[in-house]
Design a protein around this motif. Structure first.
Motif, PDB file in Angstrom:
ATOM      1  N   ARG A  56       0.541  -1.103  -0.190  1.00 46.85           N
ATOM      2  CA  ARG A  56      -0.371  -0.601  -0.260  1.00 46.85           C
ATOM      3  C   ARG A  56       0.435   1.285  -0.001  1.00 46.85           C
ATOM      4  NH1 ARG A  56      -4.799  -0.637   2.114  1.00 46.85           N
ATOM      5  NH2 ARG A  56      -5.434   1.643   0.986  1.00 46.85           N
ATOM      6  N   TRP A  57       2.430   1.028   0.545  1.00 45.09           N
ATOM      7  CA  TRP A  57       2.802   2.451   0.652  1.00 45.09           C
ATOM      8  C   TRP A  57       4.077   2.197  -0.643  1.00 45.09           C
ATOM      9  CZ3 TRP A  57      -0.698   1.511   4.626  1.00 45.09           C
ATOM     10  CH2 TRP A  57      -1.498   2.321   4.622  1.00 45.09           C
ATOM     11  N   ARG A  63       0.932   6.350  -3.579  1.00 48.65           N
ATOM     12  CA  ARG A  63       0.103   6.185  -2.024  1.00 48.65           C
ATOM     13  C   ARG A  63       2.289   6.854  -1.386  1.00 48.65           C
ATOM     14  NH1 ARG A  63      -3.857   4.790  -0.305  1.00 48.65           N
ATOM     15  NH2 ARG A  63      -2.819   3.568   1.354  1.00 48.65           N
ATOM     16  N   ARG A  64       3.170   6.754  -1.722  1.00 49.51           N
ATOM     17  CA  ARG A  64       4.253   6.213  -1.122  1.00 49.51           C
ATOM     18  C   ARG A  64       4.969   6.994   0.344  1.00 49.51           C
ATOM     19  NH1 ARG A  64       8.791   5.965  -4.075  1.00 49.51           N
ATOM     20  NH2 ARG A  64       8.043   3.661  -4.311  1.00 49.51           N
ATOM     21  N   ASP A  65       4.059   8.230  -0.566  1.00 53.27           N
ATOM     22  CA  ASP A  65       4.421  10.241   0.746  1.00 53.27           C
ATOM     23  C   ASP A  65       2.845  10.661   1.612  1.00 53.27           C
ATOM     24  OD1 ASP A  65       6.688  10.199   0.434  1.00 53.27           O
ATOM     25  OD2 ASP A  65       5.955  11.107  -1.561  1.00 53.27           O
ATOM     26  N   THR A  66       1.872   9.387   1.461  1.00 51.79           N
ATOM     27  CA  THR A  66       0.994   9.412   2.154  1.00 51.79           C
ATOM     28  C   THR A  66       0.535   9.269   3.735  1.00 51.79           C
ATOM     29  OG1 THR A  66      -0.512   7.427   1.377  1.00 51.79           O
ATOM     30  CG2 THR A  66      -1.014   9.651  -0.220  1.00 51.79           C
ATOM     31  N   MET A  68       0.922   6.891   7.009  1.00 49.48           N
ATOM     32  CA  MET A  68       0.421   5.550   7.218  1.00 49.48           C
ATOM     33  C   MET A  68       0.253   5.753   8.570  1.00 49.48           C
ATOM     34  SD  MET A  68       4.380   5.048   6.238  1.00 49.48           S
ATOM     35  CE  MET A  68       4.729   5.570   4.750  1.00 49.48           C
ATOM     36  N   GLU A  73       4.560   2.682   9.241  1.00 58.96           N
ATOM     37  CA  GLU A  73       5.885   3.634   9.334  1.00 58.96           C
ATOM     38  C   GLU A  73       6.869   3.357  10.272  1.00 58.96           C
ATOM     39  OE1 GLU A  73       6.868   8.638  10.260  1.00 58.96           O
ATOM     40  OE2 GLU A  73       5.674   7.274  10.534  1.00 58.96           O
ATOM     41  N   ASP A 234      -6.248   1.431  -6.430  1.00 64.13           N
ATOM     42  CA  ASP A 234      -4.620   1.704  -5.340  1.00 64.13           C
ATOM     43  C   ASP A 234      -4.204   1.723  -6.759  1.00 64.13           C
ATOM     44  OD1 ASP A 234      -5.158   1.634  -3.078  1.00 64.13           O
ATOM     45  OD2 ASP A 234      -5.079  -0.199  -2.173  1.00 64.13           O
TER      46      ASP A 234
END
Length: 380
Positions: A56-57, A63-66, A68, A73, A234
């Motif tokens: 998901r990240w 989405r990587r910098d959204t 979490m 993290e 996604d």
């Protein structure tokens, strides 16, 4: 550079170049190898949390910098800290560890061959990208025959227990047509397309009337050049569930041609007469006008099996998944004596893939060949 940093950079580079379904394969390939390409398992997060963090990240660039959760993290911090350097991939033992992960499911058992090949392709492409970026001098998988690693002993072939014969499929399709006031009748011809037309579920669900030649008598023809597959929000650029793509098994601009028997021609003509089409010409649509989701097709099939089959058949794998309709359709044509190159062309496969995966007798059909085989041996 660590493997984890390189995998993220590779995902960034590939993401704009592949369709939504391809992005899923990209991420799953990186997810398979990355957890084993670490210097130590000490302090490792829960495996499920780690998988969510990657899926998901980490390997999903938009989405990587959204925001979490804290556990996600922490999992990514552990992965960044523990990941091996890319240079470690020059060692045969490290590569073998990654290849072994490509061939295993979450429970440690052997993965299906297509899953293994898909993950290995992604791993190979990531290593090739490392060569291009001068992180490696050569791709360690190029021409390598690593004696420390052996391919999982898994079979490509469709489980013949899943493949129903013509009488069974006819009965099942008819039963599906009786489910509910509208749902079953609206889906009967869709299942007919998967069996009699050898279409994948996404191909059948995307079929439009202009792509169908439906004469009043005789065989018809399906011709289509685009399908709409359910990839998930996604993975698509516009955040929609479905994304349009080209049919599998041919050039990007190819039109897939599938001759269909009179029984399916009649089924489709009756469907159009009774249910019409969507504004865009689609033959099959939900009561809200949308495209059918795989989960809906699965649910309807299970209800149809309960009406059409005996208790023993319901408990068996026969026609258990929507895709099994396509398996049965390909097997029916092969067993009827249709040349493999023609069936491969109609099904959207290469001949090699067709014979490796689909060349099986229809359920309960072995005895039709016993007499000819005995004749070939010679009888007194």
């Amino acid at each position: 550079m660590t493997w984890f940093e390189h995998a993220c950079a590779f995902a960034d580079a590939r993401w704009p170049k592949v369709a939504a379904k391809g992005r899923i394969s990209l991420v799953e390939g990186l997810m398979a190898v990355t957890p084993v390409l670490v210097t130590s398992k000490r302090g490792a997060p829960d495996p499920e949390v780690l998988r969510q963090a990657m899926r998901r990240w980490a390997f999903n660039p938009p989405r990587r910098d959204t925001p979490m959760p804290a556990e996600i993290e922490a999992a990514l911090r552990w992965l960044a800290r523990s990941s091996v350097p890319v240079s470690a991939l020059q060692e045969a033992s490290t590569v073998s560890r990654a290849l072994g992960a490509c061939g295993r499911k979450l429970d440690g058992s052997a993965a299906a061959p297509e899953y293994y090949r898909r993950r290995r392709r992604i791993f190979y492409a990531a290593l090739k990208y490392a060569v291009r970026e001068r992180q490696l001098s050569a791709n360690p998988l190029d021409g390598a025959d690593d004696p420390e690693w052996k391919a999982p002993e898994i079979s490509d072939a469709v489980d013949r227990r899943r493949v129903a014969g013509p009488a069974q499929m006819g009965k099942l399709i008819a039963a599906i047509g009786t489910l509910g006031l509208t749902q079953g009748p609206r889906l009967k011809a869709l299942y007919g397309c998967m069996y009699y037309g050898m279409l994948r579920p996404s191909e059948a669900a995307s079929l439009v009337l202009d792509e169908c030649r439906l004469p009043e008598q005789g065989w018809g023809l399906l011709e289509f050049s685009e399908i709409s597959s359910a990839a998930g929000r996604d993975w698509t650029d516009d955040g929609e569930v479905h994304q349009a793509s080209k049919p599998k098994g041919g050039p990007r601009n190819a039109i897939r041609r599938v001759p269909i028997p009179p029984v399916l021609v009649t089924m489709l003509r009756e469907h159009v007469q009774e249910h019409g089409t969507a504004p865009d010409g689609r033959l099959f649509r939900t009561y809200k006008g949308g495209i059918y989701l795989p989960s809906t097709l699965w649910t309807v099939l299970q209800k149809g099996r309960e009406r059409a089959f005996t208790q023993a058949q319901i408990a068996s794998p026969i026609a258990h998944k929507p895709y099994d309709f396509r398996h049965a359709g390909v097997s029916w044509r092969l067993n009827a004596g249709t040349p493999a190159p023609l069936v491969a062309e109609w099904a959207g496969h290469t001949v090699e893939v067709l014979l490796r995966i689909y060349a099986h007798c229809i359920d309960g059909d072995d005895d039709r060949w016993f007499g000819p085989m005995e004749d070939a041996l010679g009888r007194d």
